[in-house]
Scaffold this motif. Sequence first.
Motif, short mmCIF file in Angstrom:
data_model
loop_
_atom_site.label_atom_id
_atom_site.label_comp_id
_atom_site.label_asym_id
_atom_site.label_seq_id
_atom_site.Cartn_x
_atom_site.Cartn_y
_atom_site.Cartn_z
N ASP A 171 0.86 -1.18 0.00
CA ASP A 171 0.00 0.00 0.00
C ASP A 171 0.89 1.23 0.00
O ASP A 171 2.10 1.16 0.25
N VAL A 172 0.29 2.38 -0.28
CA VAL A 172 1.02 3.64 -0.28
C VAL A 172 0.92 4.27 1.09
O VAL A 172 -0.06 4.07 1.81
N GLY A 173 1.95 5.01 1.49
CA GLY A 173 1.85 5.71 2.77
C GLY A 173 3.20 6.18 3.28
O GLY A 173 4.20 6.19 2.56
N LEU A 174 3.20 6.54 4.53
CA LEU A 174 4.38 7.03 5.25
C LEU A 174 4.98 5.87 6.01
O LEU A 174 4.33 5.27 6.86
N VAL A 175 6.26 5.54 5.69
CA VAL A 175 6.85 4.33 6.26
C VAL A 175 7.61 4.65 7.55
O VAL A 175 8.34 5.63 7.63
N GLU A 176 7.38 3.80 8.56
CA GLU A 176 8.05 3.90 9.85
C GLU A 176 8.72 2.56 10.14
O GLU A 176 8.06 1.52 10.16
N PHE A 177 10.03 2.59 10.36
CA PHE A 177 10.75 1.35 10.65
C PHE A 177 10.83 1.12 12.15
O PHE A 177 11.05 2.04 12.92
#
Length: 337
Positions: free
Chosen positions: A268-274
């Motif tokens: 999905d599209v979005g803001l990635v947080e590791f």
Amino acid sequence: MREQPMRPSPISATVDFETDGIQHGFLRLPYSRDDSAWGSVMIPITVVKNGRGPTALLTGGNHGDEYEGPIALFELARSLDPAEVQGRVIIVPAMNYPAFLAGTRTSPIDKGNLNRSFPGRPDGTVTEKIADYFQRVLLPLADVVLDFHSGGRSLDFLPFCAAHILADKAQEESAFDFVKAFAAPYSMRMLEIDSVGMFDTAAEEMGKIFITTEIGGGGSATAGSVAIARRGAMNVLRNAGIVEGEPEILPTVWLDMPDARCFAFAEDVGLVEFMADLGEPVESGAVVARIHPTGRTGAKPLEIRAGMDGILIARHHPGLIKPGDCCAVLAVRIEEQ
């Protein structure tokens, strides 16, 4: 019907690969375009030769947004003294020169990914013509090939040198001997998920000793990552017997990418947080990253889970991610090869 002979390459070299000494020149590829009717793509090349001995082909800029290799190789081309060489060193700091000038992974001319274009075609696109020249002219000259890579603008890696598992175990053993000599902080038994058309595959199918790297990324280079590349290039030349002396061996952690479970992709599209940083351990099933929806507030993030136990060796670099993007890559620690 009789098979037609392969056309000669349209690329001409302004250097002589058989002449002793140091030569700085170009691989000139005719390219007629709007702003230059009889123009050319001019790919810088250096040949350093002294007597008889092995040939090392050192390359960078296979992808144009990866910079450790080009920095180290432009410097090596300036500084390598023919008197220090026994054999031949061919240095091409920026293989896909149009992509390198544009700072892009693929060529701005034809959108060609050079590392998926082998064996190439002498009558194909600009990128295919470059691949064809390496396939039919440069690779046959080489005994050892070192092709520098890093994560480019889209990925960030732990700094490692790598070779592949091969059917020819003698060839494989020689390759891993050069990985050990390169002496990166990490050394990898590397799995490729898309090996068709790769420079790696072309060299290995010819029986060449081939090693590669992934050193950092993010579309830039650091003092530390460039130092790894510089030291590694000289270590390869020493290990090949082309430059006198022993490789400068430093401690390395050996890693393996056993299967496709190493890779995690965004859906999905979005803001990635590791949830882990590079080099940290991750357990199978653990959340390695979360993708936060950005279209509205209050939506639950999508969780990306690890498919195996391992350490995080690569991650998506930009803050935003799209479906299909490689999000995270894991590897497992193994004993020294």
